[in-house]
Design an enzyme around this catalytic site. Structure first.
Site, mmCIF file in Angstrom:
data_model
loop_
_atom_site.group_PDB
_atom_site.id
_atom_site.type_symbol
_atom_site.label_atom_id
_atom_site.label_comp_id
_atom_site.label_asym_id
_atom_site.label_seq_id
_atom_site.Cartn_x
_atom_site.Cartn_y
_atom_site.Cartn_z
ATOM 1 C CB CYS A 1 -4.758 85.073 -23.257
ATOM 2 S SG CYS A 1 -2.946 84.677 -23.210
ATOM 3 C CB CYS B 1 -0.229 84.843 -26.658
ATOM 4 S SG CYS B 1 -0.102 82.991 -26.569
ATOM 5 C CD GLU B 2 4.133 79.329 -28.975
ATOM 6 O OE1 GLU B 2 4.350 77.990 -28.057
ATOM 7 O OE2 GLU B 2 4.897 79.810 -30.045
ATOM 8 C CG HIS B 3 -0.185 80.102 -25.649
ATOM 9 N ND1 HIS B 3 0.496 79.943 -24.560
ATOM 10 C CD2 HIS B 3 0.628 78.527 -26.399
ATOM 11 C CE1 HIS B 3 1.628 79.467 -23.869
ATOM 12 N NE2 HIS B 3 2.159 78.224 -25.305
ATOM 13 C CG HIS B 4 -4.961 81.193 -25.973
ATOM 14 N ND1 HIS B 4 -4.408 81.797 -24.911
ATOM 15 C CD2 HIS B 4 -6.185 80.161 -25.624
ATOM 16 C CE1 HIS B 4 -5.041 80.760 -23.812
ATOM 17 N NE2 HIS B 4 -5.625 80.421 -23.863
ATOM 18 C CD GLN C 1 6.047 89.097 -20.506
ATOM 19 O OE1 GLN C 1 4.762 88.852 -20.989
ATOM 20 N NE2 GLN C 1 6.824 89.927 -20.401
#
Length: 197
Positions: free
Chosen positions: A155, A84-87, A125
């Protein structure tokens, strides 16, 4: 360090950054248990993001065959792992792909390779689902393509709401799959095949 073709340029710099991260987290990167960790993590991250250096369309065209079959082709339950690119935490699950050929088919394993390439990039996703669909549609030019992704996100499991059993489902479709009847056929085949195998 001897260069390894599996790894890309910048590996040493990446390891140095991870060493600094360990220090910022309050750890001692020189202690025995962590001494080799920065390089291990740098290598792992390069493997987990190897999709940036690979061409998913070429994978499909390398095994392109002329065929008059024009019914639904389904490749289901394809395992994947992504970040996941956010976390920068993993999410993982299964992908189900269907396409209706329009004069050409591709090797079944190539569909799984396309998923592997896109999932080995920093992702969300929703975009992963669209990229798989677009690649198949734009490369094979089928009558239609549909992709369903079911995933668990670390996450959500390890931080934040800490919900271990939630599953996120996304879908993307084009062409013939814009018709509800065709999408329903795909969903019915997914359920039927699961019971039969």
């Amino acid at each position: 360090m001897t260069p390894n073709p599996e790894y890309r340029d910048g590996l040493e710099n990446l390891a140095e950054h991870y060493k600094e991260i360990l220090t910022l987290l309050g750890e001692d990167p020189t202690r025995e248990g962590l001494e080799k960790t920065p390089m291990r993590v740098a290598k792992a991250m390069q493997v987990l993001t190897r999709g940036y250096t690979q061409d998913p369309q070429k994978v499909l065209t390398d095994a392109l065959f002329e065929e008059k079959y024009n019914q639904m082709v389904i490749v289901k339950d394809i395992d994947f792992f992504s970040m996941c690119e956010h976390h920068i935490l993993p999410f993982y699950g299964k992908v189900h792909v269907a396409y209706i050929p329009n004069g050409y088919i591709t090797g079944l394993s190539k569909v799984a390779r396309v998923i592997d390439i896109f999932s080995h990039r920093l992702q969300v996703q929703e975009r992963l689902t669209e990229q798989i669909k677009d690649c198949i549609q734009d490369t094979l030019h089928p009558l239609g393509t549909m992709v369903i992704v079911e995933a668990k996100h670390m996450c959500m499991q390890m931080r934040g709401v800490e919900k271990q059993n939630s599953i996120t489902t996304t879908s993307a479709f084009s062409g013939a799959f814009n018709q509800a009847k065709t999408r329903e056929e795909f969903m019915n085949l997914l359920r039927t095949e699961s019971k039969r195998i």
